[in-house]
Design a protein around this motif. Structure first.
Motif, PDB file in Angstrom:
ATOM      1  N   VAL A 392       0.833  -1.212   0.000  1.00  0.00           N
ATOM      2  CA  VAL A 392       0.000   0.000   0.000  1.00  0.00           C
ATOM      3  C   VAL A 392       0.866   1.260   0.000  1.00  0.00           C
ATOM      4  CG1 VAL A 392      -1.701   1.303   1.348  1.00  0.00           C
ATOM      5  CG2 VAL A 392      -1.954  -1.168   1.044  1.00  0.00           C
ATOM      6  N   ASN A 393       1.959   1.229   0.778  1.00  0.00           N
ATOM      7  CA  ASN A 393       2.811   2.419   0.864  1.00  0.00           C
ATOM      8  C   ASN A 393       3.639   2.664  -0.390  1.00  0.00           C
ATOM      9  OD1 ASN A 393       1.955   3.076   3.389  1.00  0.00           O
ATOM     10  ND2 ASN A 393       3.432   1.665   4.346  1.00  0.00           N
ATOM     11  N   GLN A 394       3.710   1.657  -1.214  1.00  0.00           N
ATOM     12  CA  GLN A 394       4.509   1.839  -2.428  1.00  0.00           C
ATOM     13  C   GLN A 394       3.655   2.109  -3.648  1.00  0.00           C
ATOM     14  OE1 GLN A 394       7.894  -0.692  -2.897  1.00  0.00           O
ATOM     15  NE2 GLN A 394       7.701  -1.360  -0.796  1.00  0.00           N
ATOM     16  N   CYS A 395       2.357   2.240  -3.416  1.00  0.00           N
ATOM     17  CA  CYS A 395       1.466   2.489  -4.541  1.00  0.00           C
ATOM     18  C   CYS A 395       1.447   3.964  -4.897  1.00  0.00           C
ATOM     19  CB  CYS A 395       0.051   2.030  -4.206  1.00  0.00           C
ATOM     20  SG  CYS A 395      -0.167   0.338  -4.679  1.00  0.00           S
ATOM     21  N   VAL A 396       1.374   4.212  -6.166  1.00  0.00           N
ATOM     22  CA  VAL A 396       1.326   5.573  -6.662  1.00  0.00           C
ATOM     23  C   VAL A 396      -0.006   6.219  -6.267  1.00  0.00           C
ATOM     24  CG1 VAL A 396       1.238   6.903  -8.781  1.00  0.00           C
ATOM     25  CG2 VAL A 396       2.801   4.972  -8.587  1.00  0.00           C
ATOM     26  N   ASP A 397      -1.050   5.438  -6.401  1.00  0.00           N
ATOM     27  CA  ASP A 397      -2.388   5.937  -6.141  1.00  0.00           C
ATOM     28  C   ASP A 397      -2.814   5.528  -4.738  1.00  0.00           C
ATOM     29  OD1 ASP A 397      -4.973   6.753  -6.303  1.00  0.00           O
ATOM     30  OD2 ASP A 397      -5.286   5.935  -8.329  1.00  0.00           O
ATOM     31  N   GLU A 398      -3.545   6.418  -4.056  1.00  0.00           N
ATOM     32  CA  GLU A 398      -3.971   6.045  -2.710  1.00  0.00           C
ATOM     33  C   GLU A 398      -5.241   5.198  -2.698  1.00  0.00           C
ATOM     34  OE1 GLU A 398      -3.819   9.893  -0.927  1.00  0.00           O
ATOM     35  OE2 GLU A 398      -1.652   9.820  -1.247  1.00  0.00           O
ATOM     36  N   ASN A 399      -6.019   5.268  -3.773  1.00  0.00           N
ATOM     37  CA  ASN A 399      -7.279   4.511  -3.793  1.00  0.00           C
ATOM     38  C   ASN A 399      -7.073   3.163  -4.459  1.00  0.00           C
ATOM     39  OD1 ASN A 399      -8.535   6.872  -2.815  1.00  0.00           O
ATOM     40  ND2 ASN A 399      -8.503   7.661  -4.912  1.00  0.00           N
ATOM     41  N   ILE A 400      -6.768   2.180  -3.622  1.00  0.00           N
ATOM     42  CA  ILE A 400      -6.507   0.859  -4.208  1.00  0.00           C
ATOM     43  C   ILE A 400      -7.685  -0.052  -3.891  1.00  0.00           C
ATOM     44  CG2 ILE A 400      -4.736  -0.928  -4.436  1.00  0.00           C
ATOM     45  CD1 ILE A 400      -3.149   0.952  -2.387  1.00  0.00           C
ATOM     46  N   PRO A 401      -8.243  -0.699  -4.911  1.00  0.00           N
ATOM     47  CA  PRO A 401      -9.326  -1.646  -4.626  1.00  0.00           C
ATOM     48  C   PRO A 401      -8.820  -2.827  -3.795  1.00  0.00           C
ATOM     49  CG  PRO A 401      -8.956  -1.419  -7.006  1.00  0.00           C
ATOM     50  CD  PRO A 401      -7.904  -0.634  -6.326  1.00  0.00           C
ATOM     51  N   ALA A 402      -9.698  -3.454  -3.076  1.00  0.00           N
ATOM     52  CA  ALA A 402      -9.280  -4.563  -2.211  1.00  0.00           C
ATOM     53  C   ALA A 402      -8.814  -5.751  -3.030  1.00  0.00           C
ATOM     54  CB  ALA A 402     -10.438  -4.976  -1.318  1.00  0.00           C
ATOM     55  N   GLU A 403      -9.328  -5.826  -4.250  1.00  0.00           N
ATOM     56  CA  GLU A 403      -8.914  -6.938  -5.105  1.00  0.00           C
ATOM     57  C   GLU A 403      -9.013  -6.487  -6.565  1.00  0.00           C
ATOM     58  OE1 GLU A 403      -9.885 -11.005  -3.726  1.00  0.00           O
ATOM     59  OE2 GLU A 403     -10.986 -11.065  -5.624  1.00  0.00           O
ATOM     60  N   PHE A 404      -7.997  -6.745  -7.334  1.00  0.00           N
ATOM     61  CA  PHE A 404      -8.048  -6.370  -8.758  1.00  0.00           C
ATOM     62  C   PHE A 404      -7.060  -7.216  -9.556  1.00  0.00           C
ATOM     63  CE2 PHE A 404      -4.110  -3.806  -9.051  1.00  0.00           C
ATOM     64  CZ  PHE A 404      -3.837  -3.622  -7.702  1.00  0.00           C
ATOM     65  N   HIS A 405      -7.184  -7.128 -10.889  1.00  0.00           N
ATOM     66  CA  HIS A 405      -6.268  -7.876 -11.754  1.00  0.00           C
ATOM     67  C   HIS A 405      -5.219  -6.943 -12.348  1.00  0.00           C
ATOM     68  CE1 HIS A 405      -9.300 -11.052 -11.544  1.00  0.00           C
ATOM     69  NE2 HIS A 405      -8.250 -11.840 -11.753  1.00  0.00           N
ATOM     70  N   GLY A 406      -4.003  -7.402 -12.395  1.00  0.00           N
ATOM     71  CA  GLY A 406      -2.931  -6.595 -12.964  1.00  0.00           C
ATOM     72  C   GLY A 406      -1.795  -7.502 -13.403  1.00  0.00           C
ATOM     73  N   TYR A 407      -0.598  -6.966 -13.336  1.00  0.00           N
ATOM     74  CA  TYR A 407       0.564  -7.755 -13.760  1.00  0.00           C
ATOM     75  C   TYR A 407       1.713  -7.593 -12.764  1.00  0.00           C
ATOM     76  CZ  TYR A 407      -1.685  -7.877 -18.336  1.00  0.00           C
ATOM     77  OH  TYR A 407      -2.563  -8.070 -19.360  1.00  0.00           O
ATOM     78  N   MET A 408       2.435  -8.672 -12.539  1.00  0.00           N
ATOM     79  CA  MET A 408       3.732  -8.572 -11.862  1.00  0.00           C
ATOM     80  C   MET A 408       4.746  -8.292 -12.951  1.00  0.00           C
ATOM     81  SD  MET A 408       4.455 -11.795  -9.447  1.00  0.00           S
ATOM     82  CE  MET A 408       3.258 -13.085  -9.693  1.00  0.00           C
ATOM     83  N   ALA A 409       5.652  -7.367 -12.697  1.00  0.00           N
ATOM     84  CA  ALA A 409       6.703  -7.086 -13.676  1.00  0.00           C
ATOM     85  C   ALA A 409       8.029  -7.566 -13.121  1.00  0.00           C
ATOM     86  CB  ALA A 409       6.746  -5.595 -13.967  1.00  0.00           C
ATOM     87  N   LEU A 410       8.655  -8.481 -13.842  1.00  0.00           N
ATOM     88  CA  LEU A 410       9.896  -9.085 -13.371  1.00  0.00           C
ATOM     89  C   LEU A 410      10.992  -8.841 -14.411  1.00  0.00           C
ATOM     90  CD1 LEU A 410       8.130 -12.494 -12.688  1.00  0.00           C
ATOM     91  CD2 LEU A 410       8.638 -10.838 -10.929  1.00  0.00           C
ATOM     92  N   PRO A 411      11.878  -7.886 -14.190  1.00  0.00           N
ATOM     93  CA  PRO A 411      12.944  -7.645 -15.169  1.00  0.00           C
ATOM     94  C   PRO A 411      13.807  -8.895 -15.375  1.00  0.00           C
ATOM     95  CG  PRO A 411      12.793  -5.810 -13.646  1.00  0.00           C
ATOM     96  CD  PRO A 411      11.892  -6.890 -13.110  1.00  0.00           C
ATOM     97  N   SER A 412      14.094  -9.190 -16.631  1.00  0.00           N
ATOM     98  CA  SER A 412      14.826 -10.415 -16.977  1.00  0.00           C
ATOM     99  C   SER A 412      16.204 -10.475 -16.315  1.00  0.00           C
ATOM    100  CB  SER A 412      15.018 -10.493 -18.493  1.00  0.00           C
ATOM    101  OG  SER A 412      13.805 -10.320 -19.145  1.00  0.00           O
ATOM    102  N   GLN A 413      16.791  -9.294 -16.088  1.00  0.00           N
ATOM    103  CA  GLN A 413      18.161  -9.283 -15.567  1.00  0.00           C
ATOM    104  C   GLN A 413      18.237  -9.580 -14.075  1.00  0.00           C
ATOM    105  OE1 GLN A 413      19.775  -5.352 -15.874  1.00  0.00           O
ATOM    106  NE2 GLN A 413      18.343  -4.501 -14.420  1.00  0.00           N
ATOM    107  N   ASP A 414      17.100  -9.554 -13.371  1.00  0.00           N
ATOM    108  CA  ASP A 414      17.154  -9.676 -11.913  1.00  0.00           C
ATOM    109  C   ASP A 414      16.977 -11.098 -11.400  1.00  0.00           C
ATOM    110  OD1 ASP A 414      17.636  -6.985 -11.514  1.00  0.00           O
ATOM    111  OD2 ASP A 414      15.505  -6.488 -11.643  1.00  0.00           O
ATOM    112  N   PHE A 458      18.035 -13.716 -17.658  1.00  0.00           N
ATOM    113  CA  PHE A 458      19.454 -13.666 -18.021  1.00  0.00           C
ATOM    114  C   PHE A 458      20.236 -14.385 -16.942  1.00  0.00           C
ATOM    115  CE2 PHE A 458      18.685  -9.062 -19.671  1.00  0.00           C
ATOM    116  CZ  PHE A 458      17.840  -9.571 -20.647  1.00  0.00           C
ATOM    117  N   SER A 459      21.377 -14.898 -17.361  1.00  0.00           N
ATOM    118  CA  SER A 459      22.258 -15.484 -16.380  1.00  0.00           C
ATOM    119  C   SER A 459      23.684 -15.185 -16.795  1.00  0.00           C
ATOM    120  CB  SER A 459      22.025 -16.984 -16.327  1.00  0.00           C
ATOM    121  OG  SER A 459      23.044 -17.558 -15.563  1.00  0.00           O
TER     122      SER A 459
END
Ligand code: ADP
Length: 574
Positions: A392-414, A458-459
């Motif tokens: 919650v503290n890392q969200c850009v927007d303060e109004n976050i729904p209790a449940e929603f659909h989105g995406y996890m973003a995982l950079p290939s290099q990490d 990546f490896s």
């Protein structure tokens, strides 16, 4: 030793000849960098601007952190070797070598010691008393090198130093200069139009055309992963064959007569939007091999066979190309070949370009996995499986729904194949294909038991995973970001940064400015960009405002998310 920074460097000669355009490059300490390109592309001009022999029309050149635009050549701590050697004909080799030290009033004992040291390195000790005209071309070139070495400069510049030498001597001097680089460990910048010199000598190569940088990378990466047809055909001999064709589902079709299946690796790298489009296909001559009547991709009538000893070149017609196609195959030189030949094509090595001649194969830098996000107090639970702490503290927007659909973003290099921390996200994947780059391996995998979800990672390690292997891969949870269903980034990983607004980067005159839209922080103000740190998936931009105050911004670099371009700054209490 030193690193150099060229920022927006341009050179316009009289008559509006634009020799060098917007040249941006960071040259690393101790690097052997080669500028290569056809005659007239601006290589020498760039080198001469670094040396101070040519004024810079606009832009900045730094050595370390020092702006050198207006420094005299002699004050730049740079030494340059020219193709015509530029030795003093009336002086002996010793005097030629000693000249610059003498000018700097170095005492005689030190001069003698240094000349002997350099003569030893370059193996010219026995010629010290001779005049340049009593030396061979190669020996003169060594003396010219010696004159640079003796000054112990920060940067060595070479302007086609071997072009006056015969072919055999060129090969010898090529390896001597490479060895010299290892010995003195200095920053070398080397200009040549010869692709073999570039490929064999450079740690990195800058390919130029018409005053513009086309691509900067290691020799291996340039050869294997050229960004456009110019780079693809400039490096490699014989040249890459380019064909007109189109994509149809997972095949490339040449002239409606030849269909080649795209490999899984190529399909993973294909930029979306090019399905069913007209494209150019590139095949390097050595990616053909002999097949047989049962196993082949193309059956051709060979017009010409050239046996070169280690390789044999076959010339023939292929659909999608008017000129002859050339294949380089390995057969015993005494073997006879009939005119009728079955050839195979290495489909892992196909190159695809759009009709603007730019590569349409690109490594996926960020993996997006469809995710259900459910809030749990300050945390979020992703796909009922992973806990994203402090969401919650890392969200850009303060109004976050209790449940929603989105995406996890995982950079290939990490990703890592080894668990680094208890919080790591663990994924089980099956390797589908891989790609070798000079600095990393790229694996294309799919999430185990899920047909749809693909993961590129990546490896740097030297493990040899192959197709079909099932492995666990780990992703540090603190590097995870969340995007909403319309692909806008909604979290930021570093809590001291807060996003302020979607912005655009605009060029005004020669400087870049960040032009803000409407948030209080930078309302109606221009920010001058001082420095850009180009990271893999984002840029950190240091800017100054009109009051000369410094700020840092982060800009997301994923071009697919241009609409989500966010400008972050340290949160300011209003
Ligand atoms: P390269 O080293 O790649 O062969 P150069 O840097 O020498 O290319 O030249 C780049 C372009 O600038 C060419 O079009 C060339 O004709 C032009 N040029 C180079 N020197 C001058 C000059 N002194 N005056 C005008 N045009 C020049």
């Amino acid at each position: 030793m030193a690193n150099l920074n060229l920022i927006d460097v341009c050179k316009v000669y009289k008559g509006n000849v634009k020799a060098v355009k917007d040249f941006n490059l960071e040259i690393r300490d101790g690097e052997f960098l080669v500028f290569v390109g056809p005659s007239g592309c601006g290589k020498s001009t760039t080198l001469r601007m670094i040396a101070g022999l040519e004024d810079i029309t606009s832009g900045k050149i730094y050595i370390e952190d020092k702006l050198i635009n207006h420094l005299e050549p002699k004050d730049r701590d740079i030494a340059m070797v020219f193709q015509n050697y530029a030795l003093y004909p009336h002086m002996s080799v010793f005097e030629n070598l000693a000249y610059s030290l003498k000018c700097h009033r170095v005492d005689k004992v030190t001069i003698k010691q240094k000349v002997e040291e350099v003569a030893e390195i370059l193996d010219i000790k026995e010629y010290l008393l001779r005049k340049p005209k009593e030396l061979s071309g190669g020996q003169r070139q060594r003396v010219a090198l010696g004159r640079c070495l003796i000054r112990n400069p920060k940067v060595f510049l070479f302007d086609e130093p071997l072009s006056n030498l015969d072919a055999k001597l060129r090969v010898t001097m090529r390896s001597e200069i490479s060895k010299l680089h290892k010995k003195v460990n200095g920053t070398f910048i080397y200009v040549t139009h010869d692709q073999t010199e570039a490929m064999t000598m450079g740690d990195r190569i800058v390919v130029m055309k018409d005053g513009l940088i086309q691509q900067v990378d290691t020799p291996v990466n340039l050869y294997e992963h050229p960004v456009n047809i110019f780079v693809a055909t400039f490096l490699g001999s014989p040249q890459m064959n380019i064909f007109q064709g189109h994509l149809l589902e997972d095949k490339v079709i040449l002239h409606d007569t030849l269909s080649l299946q795209l490999s899984e690796k190529i399909r993973n790298k294909l930029i979306s939007g090019y399905e069913n489009q007209e494209i150019y296909l590139g095949i390097r001559p050595n990616d053909f091999s002999l097949g047989n009547a049962k196993d082949y991709d193309i059956h051709v009538k060979v017009d010409l066979i050239e046996k070169l000893g280690s390789e044999t070149l076959l010339y023939f017609q292929m659909p999608g190309r008017e000129e002859s196609t050339v294949a380089s195959i390995h057969i015993n030189i005494t073997d006879d070949l009939s005119e009728d030949v079955y050839l195979k094509i290495d489909k892992e090595k196909l190159h695809l370009f759009n009709r603007d001649e730019e590569s349409i194969l690109k490594i996926n830098e960020i993996n997006f996995i469809k995710t259900k996000i459910s809030l749990d107090k300050e945390d979020a639970i992703l796909n009922h499986q992973f806990r994203y702490q402090n969401f919650v503290n890392q969200c850009v927007d303060e109004n976050i729904p209790a449940e929603f659909h989105g995406y996890m973003a995982l950079p290939s290099q990490d990703f890592s194949l080894v668990k680094q921390s208890e919080d790591d996200i663990e994924l089980e994947v099956e390797i589908r294909a891989f790609d070798a780059y000079s600095d990393k391996k790229v694996y294309y995998s799919k999430l185990f038991n899920e047909e749809e979800s693909r993961i590129t990672f990546f490896s740097k390690r030297n493990e040899n995973l192959t197709k079909g292997d099932q492995v666990k891969i780990y992703f540090p949870s603190k590097k995870l970001s969340i995007y909403d269903a319309s692909m806008l980034k909604i979290t930021i990983n570093d809590p001291i940064f807060k996003p302020i607004q979607v912005i655009s980067l605009t060029t005004i005159g020669k400087e870049y400015y960040i032009l803000d839209s409407n948030k209080d922080f930078c309302k109606n103000k221009y920010f001058k960009i001082e420095k850009i740190f180009d990271l893999n998936t984002e840029m950190i931009v240091n800017v100054k405002n009109q009051k000369d105050e410094n700020y840092s911004f982060r800009i997301d670099k994923n071009p697919d998310l241009y609409v989500g371009l966010l400008l972050y700054t340290k949160h300011l209490k209003r």
